[in-house]
Design a protein around this motif. Structure first.
Motif, short mmCIF file in Angstrom:
data_model
loop_
_atom_site.label_atom_id
_atom_site.label_comp_id
_atom_site.label_asym_id
_atom_site.label_seq_id
_atom_site.Cartn_x
_atom_site.Cartn_y
_atom_site.Cartn_z
N HIS A 377 -3.38 -3.50 -8.51
CA HIS A 377 -2.96 -2.20 -8.01
C HIS A 377 -4.14 -1.51 -7.33
CE1 HIS A 377 -5.10 0.20 -11.12
NE2 HIS A 377 -4.94 -0.89 -11.85
N SER A 381 -0.97 2.96 -6.84
CA SER A 381 0.31 2.29 -6.58
C SER A 381 0.16 0.78 -6.77
CB SER A 381 0.82 2.59 -5.17
OG SER A 381 1.04 3.97 -4.97
N GLU A 382 1.32 0.13 -6.87
CA GLU A 382 1.39 -1.32 -6.87
C GLU A 382 2.14 -1.77 -5.62
OE1 GLU A 382 2.09 -2.69 -11.32
OE2 GLU A 382 3.16 -0.85 -10.87
N TYR A 383 2.03 -3.07 -5.31
CA TYR A 383 2.57 -3.54 -4.04
C TYR A 383 3.26 -4.89 -4.21
CZ TYR A 383 -0.79 0.00 -2.64
OH TYR A 383 -1.51 1.17 -2.54
N MET A 385 5.22 -7.91 -1.30
CA MET A 385 5.46 -8.19 0.12
C MET A 385 6.64 -9.16 0.25
SD MET A 385 1.53 -8.52 1.51
CE MET A 385 1.07 -9.54 0.13
N PHE A 398 6.40 -4.49 3.64
CA PHE A 398 5.35 -4.13 2.68
C PHE A 398 5.90 -3.10 1.71
CE2 PHE A 398 1.45 -1.88 1.40
CZ PHE A 398 0.69 -2.96 0.97
N THR A 400 5.81 -0.63 -1.65
CA THR A 400 4.92 0.20 -2.46
C THR A 400 5.69 0.74 -3.65
OG1 THR A 400 3.68 0.85 -0.48
CG2 THR A 400 3.39 2.21 -2.46
N ALA A 435 -6.66 -4.80 -1.01
CA ALA A 435 -6.49 -3.36 -1.16
C ALA A 435 -7.75 -2.58 -0.80
CB ALA A 435 -6.06 -3.04 -2.59
N TYR A 438 -7.67 -2.17 2.90
CA TYR A 438 -6.36 -1.87 3.49
C TYR A 438 -6.04 -2.89 4.58
CZ TYR A 438 -6.37 2.53 0.96
OH TYR A 438 -6.38 3.47 -0.04
#
Length: 998
Positions: A377, A381-383, A385, A398, A400, A435, A438
């Motif tokens: 994370h 936030s976590e992600y 794809m 993507f 979120t 992360a 970015y």
């Protein structure tokens, strides 16, 4: 069938004899270790109603505090528990309500009670030893003074915007409790130990470490995962039911036999629940909240509506759940081209019920071919794809996840990846999110009509919306010509085997990127790559399993398991191997229940630096799923013994001799500083109230008091705003400040001893004078000594406190923070191996030991190594100093946007050769360099072993005495502010570096 072990008919007598030979020739220390009785801790969860019931176990579902413990506190009229102070602390006032009692009456003023709360669960603790009755053992342990000590560590939440980032622990001593079962014995038949199971707002993942107080039998420390399951709900009849679907109770063999293994994807350290799909032709998943110590098979309540169209061609449809990802509060699955998510009920995270109630379909008009996980994370936030095909080929959706809310964005924003890299047709095979930068790394397959297919690594910047090609993967596999690794520069020769990339893996701690397929490439900057030639080009990798602490496991399409150690270029084959056959043979002789003639591996994953298999066994026509450890060190040790031995004739008989390639005999970490100033760890200590019962057994009431005291202790911590003007810097001082000691008043009324108390409140009783501490600590001790404590419970105020003097253990702490300009210093003690006979009278002098440091981010931190030679002890002492260079900034407020980095210590020639025998099995020591026998040009040291690693492809080695010596002690770090353990105010410019050890 995809076996996870060798076919048992092959385990012939010769293999069994070889296994016995390995054991006989193992170091003698193994025998001393094996003489220790094999005991282990057992922990289950109990609620208030099931305390004392045999075989009772509960799931962690309830998250709200209980008010029932207040009834017990109302009985403690003569105790140091002042509920009016609780009321004062809650309201911010310091008023007290007194009951007037004339002085000289023999009684001290009593105080009225305030509401106390408790946690909904207890931890029930037992232990068992191999071949003995657990019930008798527990009784014996109690009578010999054994008391389990429980350390609960709360995992910090993802959303630091809502919750405070902190490293919080509470250490509790367990209380003995008689079972409620009928008993004919005078004293006790069945018993267990209990502690409260605390909950902290913002934490749904708890790590429970159980250890002994040092009395009674030797029981190794053991760790348990106790996580909140937000996907269960309690029904009116008090039963539990899944919200994501219906539980299935029959593990049919066709669900697992001949079914390929699949990866386990989740947010590292944050996911309380793991899920695993891949069950053929069933919309079912395996779900666990204990890291597969136990599990559930759940049929999902999804609509399974499959739609094909001209932009989303589907040749076939299936009910199988192919991709499954678990985050802190949300589960994601893919079935065919459809994506669903489900948010659990976690009031401790969201402060409200944000549970989905049903599976939610997202990207309904898209054709999704694959989900890609994001293991860490960031930014609260976590992600996740989703890779598309059809009309949006060349784009990434993507996702979120913030506080259980899910949103998707189509990337790139302006044009597709194909347009951005100026090609007509392309397809995204894999995506990795970095992360800290970015940045998206995309593995892109390009179809060029004039040439064959080829692959590129493309970088996409989420901030600037900029695309750039970082690397073009060679069309064919390089010819390493017997070398262990090869720097891919484009000038090397190639084989006729085409390179077929299938995926990527990235470790943010050391910036190491892997590209895998029927090959293995690694890079530290995503531009310059090293080809690892040990992995056979005839095999194809199905998935990688990264511990993110230096270990990587590789699973092939044929279910082979390989192993790679950070800092080394040698890839070890774990299964099938001779070491594995020896290990299984020994397990069969010990009648282990974790192995069977027919096995299928379901998944492979890391837990607490250990590699584990989830395996489906068929034994006596009965199938079951088990979780078992893959003993990597033991397998490598068996292989080393089997490969490096010599039979020599001495007189009339043959003798065995072995070569020990480990360059040292002793390695110790010394002079470690006290950890809390570097780890930011806050630890509290709590002991159960003392009971006035001859056998020392607790009652329901005393356990409820324990609940209330632990709850209040952690409540004080949560409400403490850490003011730097606090006289003692301790949240608990407000609790006991008026009772812990009877202060002596000096002349003039000044206080003698201890911090100045608040001014005493005006006396409400005419003619009565109150001291600042009207109920001294000695009074309660007097009552307990005379068995007169109310409720037969004595609360010792010294048993609930914050610990500030934790001492360093013999290993690096799990994480280290470096503030701007600060340093962390320790030493490494190495004793060189004495010359030993190898071939009869001949001798070979082992190379001298040396140490080097590899930094993942040398622009942010620096390392200095100083050598001190101890000639009379044949040893070397290396002093290692890590320092922040005052160069990396961009941090947020305290504890936010931590920069992950790592440090690696290396000892020359130790990779795969050095093992330490412990009571928990062999442990690899100092193993992160290939030996001098297979490193390109017979290199005498690591500098020669890596002649081409002077460019940006590899991390920089610094501060070395004989560069190239390798011991693995990695770390991690990040720019951020954090509260200093010395309680000094930190400036906004500070830039701590966070390190993790292996």
């Amino acid at each position: 069938m995809s076996p996870a072990g060798p076919a048992w008919p092959r385990l012939r007598v010769l293999q069994t004899l070889w296994a016995l030979l390995v054991v006989l020739l193992a170091p003698w220390r193994l025998w001393a270790i094996k003489n220790t009785q094999e005991c282990t801790w057992q922990v289950v969860l109990n609620n208030f109603e099931t305390v004392g019931k045999k075989d009772a176990s509960d799931r962690f579902v309830d998250q709200e505090p209980l008010y029932t413990v207040d009834k017990v506190f109302s009985q403690l009229v003569d105790a140091p528990i002042d509920p009016d102070e609780v009321r004062g602390l809650v309201s911010g006032k310091r008023e007290r309500s007194w009951t007037c009692t004339p002085l000289g009456s023999g009684h001290l003023p009593t105080l009225s009670l305030q509401t106390y709360l408790g946690f909904p669960y207890y931890l029930k603790i037992n232990y068992s030893c191999k071949g003995e009755s657990s019930e008798a053992l527990v009784r014996k342990g109690h009578l010999t003074g054994l008391k389990p000590v429980v350390l609960v560590t709360f995992q910090s939440p993802v959303n630091f915007h809502r919750w405070k980032i902190e490293q919080l622990q509470i250490q509790m001593e367990a209380a003995p409790f008689r079972s409620r079962e009928r008993c004919n014995a005078e004293e006790v038949c069945l018993m267990s130990w209990y502690t409260p199971m605390p909950i902290k707002n913002g934490s749904v993942v708890m790590r429970v470490d159980v250890s002994s107080n040092g009395l009674g039998p030797f029981i190794p420390n053991k760790r348990f995962q106790v996580n909140i399951n937000g996907f269960l709900e309690r029904q009116r009849d008090n039963t539990l039911q899944f919200t994501v679907g219906n539980e299935l109770f029959n593990l049919i063999p066709r669900y697992f036999v001949n079914v390929p293994s699949r990866p386990l994807w989740y947010t590292v350290d944050q996911a309380p629940v793991f899920i695993l799909g891949g069950i053929p032709e069933e919309k079912a998943i395996l779900l666990t909240d204990t890291n597969f110590k136990d599990f559930f098979l759940v049929e999902l309540s999804i609509d399974s509506c499959w739609v094909g169209s001209f932009y989303c061609p589907q040749t076939s449809f299936t009910a199988t759940i192919y991709d499954a990802i678990a985050t802190e509060s949300t589960l994601f699955i893919r079935q065919n081209q459809l994506i669903y998510y489900f948010t659990g009920t976690y009031t401790t995270l969201h402060e409200s019920n944000r549970g989905s109630g049903r599976w939610v379909r997202v990207l309904a008009n898209e054709c999704i071919k694959k989900l890609c996980p994001v293991h860490f994370h960031s930014n609260g936030s976590e992600y996740v794809m989703a890779l598309t095909t059809g009309k949006h080929e060349g784009y990434v959706h993507f996702g979120t996840i913030t506080d259980g809310r899910v949103s998707f964005e189509l990337l790139p924003r302006q044009r597709s990846v194909c347009s951005g890299i100026l090609v007509v047709n392309c397809s995204i095979t894999w995506a990795v999110f970095i992360a800290g930068d970015y940045n998206l790394l995309l593995l892109v397959e390009i179809e060029d009509p004039s040439t064959r297919k080829y692959f590129q690594v493309v970088s996409y910047d989420l901030v600037s919306d900029y695309l750039v090609v970082l690397y073009t993967i060679p069309e064919f596999i390089p010819d390493a010509r017997g070398l262990e690794f090869l720097m891919v520069l484009g000038t090397e020769s190639y084989t006729n085997f085409p390179m077929v990339p299938k995926g990527m893996s990235y470790n943010p701690y050391n910036n190491l990127l892997f590209i895998w397929g029927n090959f293995l490439l690694q890079s530290y900057n995503s531009k310059n790559f090293i080809y690892l030639a040990d992995f056979p080009k005839e095999l194809s990798i199905k998935y990688l399993v990264n511990s993110f602490y230096g270990d990587t496991a590789i699973v092939t399409e044929t279910e082979e398991i390989w192993y790679l150690l950070e800092g080394s270029y040698q890839v070890y084959k774990l299964f099938p191997s001779k070491g594995w056959e020896v290990h299984v043979s020994l397990q069969v002789m010990q009648q282990s229940s974790l192995y069977a003639p027919n096995e299928t591996m379901v998944t492979l994953f890391y837990e607490d630096h250990g590699l584990y298999q989830l395996v489906y066994l068929i034994d006596n026509q009965q199938g079951r799923l088990v979780k078992r450890l893959v003993p990597v060190e033991q397998l490598l040790m068996y292989q080393q013994i089997s490969n490096d031995y010599l039979l020599e004739r001495q007189g009339s008989h043959l003798t065995l001799s072995f070569t020990n390639f480990c360059p040292f005999t002793v390695m110790r970490l010394r002079d470690l500083p006290n950890p809390q100033i570097y780890t930011r760890q806050e630890r509290y200590r709590a002991q159960p109230p003392r009971v006035l019962e001859p056998g020392g057994f607790h009652s329901d009431n005393s356990l409820a008091v324990y609940q209330g005291l632990v709850y209040y202790l952690l409540w004080l911590h949560s409400k403490y705003d850490k003011p730097y003007a606090d006289p003692v810097h301790d949240p608990t001082w407000r609790w006991w400040k008026n009772k812990k000691q009877d202060q002596v008043r000096g002349e003039g009324g000044e206080s003698v001893g201890g911090p100045s108390p608040d001014p005493p409140s005006p006396s409400p009783c005419p003619g009565t004078v109150f001291a600042p501490h009207p109920v001294p600590q000695d009074y309660y001790f007097y009552l307990a000594s005379n068995w007169r404590s109310a409720g037969s419970v004595h609360v010792d105020m010294a048993s609930y406190e914050k610990i500030y003097d934790l001492k360093a253990e013999n290993e690096l702490p799990e994480r280290i923070f470096l503030d701007k300009g600060t340093s962390y210093r320790f030493s490494v003690f190495l004793t060189a191996r004495e010359p030993e006979p190898l071939h009869g009278p001949s001798f070979q002098l082992q190379s001298k030991v040396g140490l080097a440091v590899v930094l993942a981010d040398p622009e942010c931190i620096e390392a200095v190594v100083k050598e001190e030679v101890l000639v009379n002890r044949n040893s070397v002492l290396f002093w290692v100093t890590l320092s922040d260079k005052r160069f990396c900034f961009d941090q947020g407020i305290s504890g936010h946007h931590l920069m992950k980095t790592s440090m690696l210590l290396k000892v020359v020639g130790s990779s795969g050769h050095c093992f330490q025998n412990t009571n928990q099995g062999p442990r690899m020591q100092a193993s992160h360099c290939c030996g001098p026998s297979r490193c390109g040009a017979q290199a005498p040291d690591a500098q020669a072993q890596r002649p081409r690693l002077t460019g940006p492809a590899a991390p920089r080695q610094v501060g070395s005495s004989r560069i190239g010596a390798r011991t693995h002690i990695p770390c991690i770090g990040r720019r951020a502010l954090n509260h200093c353990a010395t309680r000094k105010a930190l400036r906004h410019q500070e830039s701590p570096i966070l390190f993790f050890k292996n």
